[in-house]
Structures are given as C-alpha cells and as structure tokens.
Design a protein around this motif. Structure first.
Motif, PDB file in Angstrom:
ATOM      1  N   ALA A 416       0.821  -1.212   0.000  1.00  0.00           N
ATOM      2  CA  ALA A 416       0.000   0.000   0.000  1.00  0.00           C
ATOM      3  C   ALA A 416       0.854   1.260   0.000  1.00  0.00           C
ATOM      4  CB  ALA A 416      -0.935  -0.007   1.212  1.00  0.00           C
ATOM      5  N   LEU A 417       2.069   1.165   0.556  1.00  0.00           N
ATOM      6  CA  LEU A 417       2.998   2.299   0.535  1.00  0.00           C
ATOM      7  C   LEU A 417       3.673   2.469  -0.825  1.00  0.00           C
ATOM      8  CD1 LEU A 417       4.954   1.927   3.917  1.00  0.00           C
ATOM      9  CD2 LEU A 417       3.293   3.715   3.350  1.00  0.00           C
ATOM     10  N   GLY A 418       3.563   1.470  -1.684  1.00  0.00           N
ATOM     11  CA  GLY A 418       4.266   1.505  -2.966  1.00  0.00           C
ATOM     12  C   GLY A 418       5.556   0.712  -2.971  1.00  0.00           C
ATOM     13  N   VAL A 419       5.769  -0.116  -1.941  1.00  0.00           N
ATOM     14  CA  VAL A 419       6.953  -0.964  -1.886  1.00  0.00           C
ATOM     15  C   VAL A 419       6.706  -2.215  -2.724  1.00  0.00           C
ATOM     16  CG1 VAL A 419       8.468  -2.338  -0.388  1.00  0.00           C
ATOM     17  CG2 VAL A 419       7.588  -0.127   0.404  1.00  0.00           C
ATOM     18  N   HIS A 420       7.674  -2.550  -3.569  1.00  0.00           N
ATOM     19  CA  HIS A 420       7.619  -3.790  -4.338  1.00  0.00           C
ATOM     20  C   HIS A 420       8.138  -4.911  -3.454  1.00  0.00           C
ATOM     21  CE1 HIS A 420       7.680  -6.455  -7.792  1.00  0.00           C
ATOM     22  NE2 HIS A 420       8.930  -6.758  -7.524  1.00  0.00           N
ATOM     23  N   VAL A 421       7.323  -5.934  -3.203  1.00  0.00           N
ATOM     24  CA  VAL A 421       7.697  -7.039  -2.318  1.00  0.00           C
ATOM     25  C   VAL A 421       7.738  -8.332  -3.114  1.00  0.00           C
ATOM     26  CG1 VAL A 421       7.140  -8.322  -0.219  1.00  0.00           C
ATOM     27  CG2 VAL A 421       6.579  -5.887  -0.361  1.00  0.00           C
TER      28      VAL A 421
END
Length: 461
Positions: A416-421
């Motif tokens: 949701a923060l825009g981090v690619h996991v």
C-alpha cells in the motif's frame, strides 16, 4: 486479509509427493544405474541423500515448517553431458522424479525434492570449456571462483556473480537473479546469459538456446530442463578495492550511496545497513556501533571520488582495503539474512524495492515489528518485460517473526505504501515469465518429472 500463496504450500507438497516412485520402479532404476555411472558416483546412503536434499530454505521460518521430510532416494554425480543425458533417460524410463542441484545455496527450497527420486548433483561437471572475448563457456557445475579465475587469466571478469561465490553457474542461473555487478550489468535476464545447453526429460539432443530464448530457463528451478552448459557475459577486468564508511543518519548514507552508484566506472557493489542491523554482525571497527554503515566495492580509479562522496554527505571513511572485497560480498544481498539470523534467529526477511525504502524508511519499518532495512545497489527493474529505469536500491526488510498473519499483513501494508515485495517464503515459481516457463516445461518434460511441485497448479477455469 489476503492469503499469500494459493494453494497452500503444504497442499502443494502433498500433491507433489504422489509423484514419488514406487519401490519396484526405484529398485529397477538403482539396478540400472551401474550401466550409466561408476559405482562411486551414485549413492543411496541415507546421510548423502539427506545432505543433497537441503538448501538454505531454513532462512524462512515458513518454509522450514512446511518443507517435507522426503529426501532424495538416490544421489548421482554425472561429469559429462552424455552421462547427464543417460541419467535423465533412465529416470524417464522408470518414472523417477529428477531434481538438479548445484551447491545448494538457494534460499527458496529450489533444490529440495518434494517427491524423493533422483537428485542430480552437478558439481562434478565443473570444466571451463572456453573463454572468448566477452564470454565464458562452462559446464553447469563450474563455480564462480573458477569462472572468475579463468576470466582473469584473459584480462576479463564475470560481469555479474552471486554473493556466494562458491555457487555453481548452473545453480545460479536456475535459482538466482542478481548480485555483484548488477549495478552496471543488471540481472540474469538482462543479457548476462548468451547461450545454454539444456536437457529435457526424456533427453533428446541437448537443446541449444541463445539470447532471449534463454529466458524460460532462468530462475526456473530446472522445471524447463537441466542446464548442462552455459555461456555467460564477461567484462574487462578491473582493479577493485573495498571502501567502508559510516554515517550519523539514514538520509546521509543513502545520499552518498546514490552518488557512488553513478561513479564511472560503476562500482561492483554498494550496500547500506542501519545501526540495529549492523549490531547483528560480528564486531568490525570499520562498522562502528550506533552508526549507519555504507560499504562499496569500487574501481581503484574512483577511490578519491568515492571518498569525496562520503565526506561530502557528512560521513566518515572507516577503511579502504583491497583485501576486504570478498568480505564485503558476504555483507550483501541475502547473505545478510544468513548473518543476521545467526545472532537473531527470531528474524525473517522480505525482498523489497521501491522509492519508499529511501524516501520514507520510517513508514516502511512501521509495517512490521522490529523491522530493519538493508539496501543493495542495482539496476532498478525486476520485470524482464520492463525497460531499464536507471540505478537505485533494492534490498531486504528484516523483522521479528511472530506468525504468518503478522508477516503478510505487513506485506499488504508495504504494498500500500508503494513498496515492491517479492515473497521469499515460497518455493512456487511465479512472475511475468511464468507462462513461458509453463510452455517450455510442457515441451521438454511432458510427464512432469523435473522438480515436481515447483510450478504452481494451473489456475481454475
């Protein structure tokens, strides 16, 4: 909350176990092995079978809990492509599953058999076959130590290599992604691989694939065929040295690291850790307690510029030592998880990327309990369909492991923060290349004997 993996891994493992060979088929297979290999190059010893059926999946508390206790029934060590082909032909005749293995340094259970059968240990097939201008051709079991030595003898070096330099080229291509050199040269699928010779099950003539046609065989865990030989990229040899620096805060360390990423010639490695993560490492005067650590492997011609970048952003150069180049590689990429868990076995990790890691690290850390960031410089794209987006940082988020729900709720928050996991807690293949991997697997392995259980089931209609 969103469940992380569908179907659950335990269910996949149970389904894969149904491919285990029956006693009669296994007995006939072992009896026929004498016609394929000398007796000292295959074994049914319990200790050897267990040892060849493990990798570094224990770094994940989730994988460690669900990986089956079903070791290989046989371990074989071919030394030539002909011997490998004979093994695969025999396995196909008797319906015995096959798992290819290098040094077993993968982290996802890639080399762990889910249906027993045959583990093909390729470390005996370790010859460097030829070195040319910009490329090296070797058997799958050649280690990066040997590859680098052969390249250096011709004034060249491996363009990109894993942090575990004892890994084999075949194992890295089948299970890895990037490493030292990825700042400049990118990832496995970014032109690093020039050609592969691959054997299916049943084997026909070795399948020679080149260029973009290699993509379905990379990071595919052997389900699309067993890599027999590989030709990969070399670059002109450089004189490297290790630089270690410390900073009072994250923003300053990141700013200096960004400047280092754009040195010319490019560094081979740039890594950053916050103080809490540094505290899990063995004491090192060049990584002082309470300070953020920046470490880089830089071309000696750029040392002065690198030192100016450090001091210009408020940092302190702790050491510049050519002898520490190898050491710094063990403080990069997933080696960090291995080191940190020796001190803190309660930790688990996620592979992360994206601007929030550097722009809003506090928000990133807040997603999981006790979270700590590690960054490595790289070409900032993970999808082979994406164009290059320049140089930046990706890395690891290490946190306390409480339970799967806490971990995957954190994954949702990160995204949701825009981090690619990228989820490192599954052995199932995925990503945008999955359709091509499925297609290649069905062509070379129609009976599904190559590393069964690693391809996710086809989605329901």
């Amino acid at each position: 909350m969103t469940v992380p993996t569908t179907p659950p891994l335990a269910q996949v493992a149970q389904q894969a176990s149904r491919r285990a060979p029956g006693p009669a088929a296994l007995s006939a297979f072992v009896a026929d092995l004498a016609a394929v290999l000398p007796p000292d190059r295959y074994t049914t010893s319990p200790a050897a079978r267990v040892a060849a059926s493990r990798d570094y999946a224990h770094l994940s508390p989730l994988l460690a809990a669900v990986l089956p206790e079903h070791p290989a029934d046989v371990v074989a060590r071919p030394g030539t492509t002909d011997e490998l082909a004979a093994l695969l032909r025999l396995a196909h005749t008797h319906g015995v599953p096959v798992v290819p293995r290098g040094r077993g340094t993968g982290n996802y259970g890639q080399a762990v058999p889910l249906a027993g059968g045959l583990v093909v240990d390729l470390t005996r097939a370790d010859r460097i076959l030829e070195v040319g201008d910009g490329w090296i051709h070797a058997q799958a079991g050649a280690t990066f130590v040997a590859l680098e030595a052969a390249a250096r003898a011709t004034g060249q070096e491996i363009a990109m290599l894993p942090s575990t330099v004892g890994s084999t080229i075949g194992g890295f291509l089948a299970g890895g992604a990037g490493g030292l050199g990825s700042i400049e040269h990118g990832w496995l699928w970014d032109g690093f691989v020039h050609a592969l010779d691959v054997l299916g099950c049943p084997p026909r003539e070795p399948r020679r694939v080149t260029g973009a046609a290699c993509l379905p065989y990379l990071h595919a865990y052997g389900v699309t065929g067993v890599i027999a030989t590989a030709t990969v990229a070399l670059s002109p040899a450089r004189d490297w040295t290790a630089l270690q620096a410390s900073f009072p805060d994250w923003a300053s360390a990141v700013a200096a690291g960004r400047e280092l990423l754009h040195l010319a010639p490019a560094p081979r490695l740039v890594s950053l850790d916050e103080p809490a993560l540094v505290a899990t490492y063995p004491p090192d005067p060049a990584m002082p307690a309470g300070r953020h650590s920046l470490r880089a492997v830089v071309d000696t011609r750029t040392v002065d510029a690198a030192m100016r970048a450090v001091t210009g952003h408020g940092g302190h150069v702790e050491a510049v030592t050519p002898e520490a180049v190898g050491y710094l590689s063990t403080l990069s990429f997933n080696h960090v998880t291995l080191r940190a868990r020796k001190t803190r076995p309660d930790l688990c990790h996620l592979q992360v990327g994206g601007e929030p890691l550097t722009a809003d690290p506090d928000a990133v850390r807040a997603c999981l309990p006790g979270a700590m960031l590690h960054l490595d410089g790289l070409r900032t794209f993970l999808d082979p369909a994406d164009p290059p987006r320049g140089r930046g940082f990706g890395g690891l988020l290490l946190s306390e492991f409480r339970d799967a729900d806490t971990l995957y709720l954190g994954v949702e928050r990160l995204r949701a923060l825009g981090v690619h996991v990228i989820d490192p807690h599954t052995w199932l293949l995925g990503g945008p290349a999955l359709p091509a991997v499925r297609s290649a697997a069905s062509a070379v392995d129609p009976d599904g004997l190559l590393n069964p259980g690693k391809l996710p089931p086809e989605p329901s209609a």
